[in-house]
Motif scaffolding. Sequence first.
Motif, short mmCIF file in Angstrom:
data_model
loop_
_atom_site.label_atom_id
_atom_site.label_comp_id
_atom_site.label_asym_id
_atom_site.label_seq_id
_atom_site.Cartn_x
_atom_site.Cartn_y
_atom_site.Cartn_z
N LEU A 179 1.38 -19.01 47.14
CA LEU A 179 2.32 -20.04 46.69
C LEU A 179 2.85 -19.70 45.30
O LEU A 179 2.18 -19.03 44.51
CB LEU A 179 1.64 -21.40 46.65
CG LEU A 179 1.10 -21.95 47.97
CD1 LEU A 179 0.45 -23.32 47.75
CD2 LEU A 179 2.21 -22.07 49.00
N ASP A 180 4.05 -20.18 45.02
CA ASP A 180 4.66 -19.98 43.71
C ASP A 180 4.47 -21.23 42.86
O ASP A 180 4.12 -22.30 43.36
CB ASP A 180 6.16 -19.70 43.85
CG ASP A 180 6.42 -18.37 44.55
OD1 ASP A 180 5.65 -17.41 44.29
OD2 ASP A 180 7.38 -18.29 45.33
N MET A 181 4.74 -21.07 41.56
CA MET A 181 4.74 -22.21 40.65
C MET A 181 6.13 -22.36 40.07
O MET A 181 6.86 -21.39 39.92
CB MET A 181 3.73 -22.01 39.53
CG MET A 181 2.29 -21.99 39.99
SD MET A 181 1.12 -22.27 38.64
CE MET A 181 1.37 -24.00 38.31
N PHE A 182 6.54 -23.59 39.78
CA PHE A 182 7.81 -23.83 39.13
C PHE A 182 7.59 -24.78 37.97
O PHE A 182 6.57 -25.48 37.89
CB PHE A 182 8.84 -24.41 40.11
CG PHE A 182 8.53 -25.80 40.59
CD1 PHE A 182 9.05 -26.91 39.95
CD2 PHE A 182 7.71 -26.01 41.70
CE1 PHE A 182 8.78 -28.19 40.40
CE2 PHE A 182 7.42 -27.28 42.15
CZ PHE A 182 7.96 -28.38 41.50
N SER A 184 8.88 -27.95 35.57
CA SER A 184 9.70 -29.16 35.50
C SER A 184 9.21 -30.00 34.33
O SER A 184 8.02 -30.31 34.24
CB SER A 184 9.59 -29.95 36.80
OG SER A 184 10.25 -31.19 36.70
N HIS A 189 4.10 -26.69 38.21
CA HIS A 189 3.84 -27.36 39.48
C HIS A 189 3.75 -26.30 40.58
O HIS A 189 4.41 -25.27 40.52
CB HIS A 189 4.93 -28.37 39.82
CG HIS A 189 5.15 -29.41 38.76
ND1 HIS A 189 4.45 -30.60 38.74
CD2 HIS A 189 5.97 -29.42 37.68
CE1 HIS A 189 4.84 -31.30 37.69
NE2 HIS A 189 5.75 -30.62 37.03
N VAL A 190 2.95 -26.59 41.60
CA VAL A 190 2.82 -25.69 42.75
C VAL A 190 3.86 -26.07 43.78
O VAL A 190 4.01 -27.23 44.16
CB VAL A 190 1.41 -25.78 43.36
CG1 VAL A 190 1.29 -24.84 44.54
CG2 VAL A 190 0.36 -25.45 42.31
N SER A 191 4.61 -25.07 44.26
CA SER A 191 5.68 -25.34 45.21
C SER A 191 5.19 -25.23 46.65
O SER A 191 4.32 -24.43 46.97
CB SER A 191 6.84 -24.35 45.00
OG SER A 191 6.40 -23.03 45.24
N ALA A 192 5.75 -26.07 47.50
CA ALA A 192 5.57 -25.99 48.96
C ALA A 192 4.12 -26.11 49.42
O ALA A 192 3.75 -25.58 50.47
CB ALA A 192 6.17 -24.69 49.50
#
Length: 367
Positions: A179-182, A184, A189-192
């Motif tokens: 998983l990726d992080m983004f 905000s 935050h952890v995506s998906a």
Amino acid sequence: MESKLRDLEEREKKIYKNIMELKGTIRVFCRVRPLLLVDGVGTEGTIISYPTSMEARHRGIDLVQSGQKHSFTFDRVFDDKALQKDVFEEISDLVRNALDGHKVCIFAYGQTGSGKTYTMMGGPKPEDKGLIPHSLEHIFKTSHESEKLGWEYKMQASMLEIYNETIRDLLSTNPSYALDMFWSRGKGHVSAITTVDVCNIEEILSLLQQATRNRFVGSTKMNERSSRSHFVFSLKIFGENKINEQQVQGVLNVIDLAGSQRVSSTLAIGDRLKETQAINRSLSALAAVISALAKKKKHVPYRNSKLTYILEPYLSGDSKVLMFVNISPNPSSGGESLCSLRFAAKVNACEIGIPRVRVDNRRIFYL
């Protein structure tokens, strides 16, 4: 009668809130596991003792290393005879805060084989049930009791692990997918990630079993079945009172950190060596964050690891944080135990803010 019950509930929440604030927003509990047959020493070989004075009783711990005694004081110390239910009783009020709308984070720290996973997840016997199952039962029981006061709750669970600085979704049909992080509002935050609606304790315990099966484990010299990753359990709680139109949003995060260990003592090679190095780097990053917080530095290095990314919302704001430092009484673990206790003392010195309440059109959100 219903009106009086609601008034009592509000007073109870305020009392819980005041108690937690008096105890501090970040606290440290220490737990010492029993000596085991695999330790190869008798009870007389323990390096751990406990002060007997009333002031330090249940709060102090002494460790002897190289003939020198090192003394520490924490919010609570559990000796090797403490039962799982005794430990949970001390944190039940904190867990309740998540249901009332607070962000709560509980994590276990310590060397490999010090009893972190046992404390968090438990053992095979019913009486060995760990803090995560205990907490979930407490939350569902309390939420059902609150229904007569007009409360309705919805809950969502997610579970992930950080393995070799890769985030894996333990509830995904393809848990090996990274998983990726983004970012905000300045937070990671952890995506998906997979989130599952849960309505009862049976559903969530089933998810825990699934996550446990998908988690990376391996054998080391220090532990036959050692967790090789950081495990993060998250329960989001959405509550609404149909009578007085209050809404709350809380979260309970429980984290079983992978064990710290010197590479030389594990005799790790190949994949085990890479895992140990990644674990130690992330725990060093956590130590750097704690050190910066304790010294009240303007810059806190949250971006040095995925672990500190995920912990940032809890360590940098107005959350309730509890750390368990797990200790092995084995004399051969004296050096590691001393390092763990020193780290825990730094955590105990941190201040991360006071929970606040925002009122918006009769709807109250505990942040």
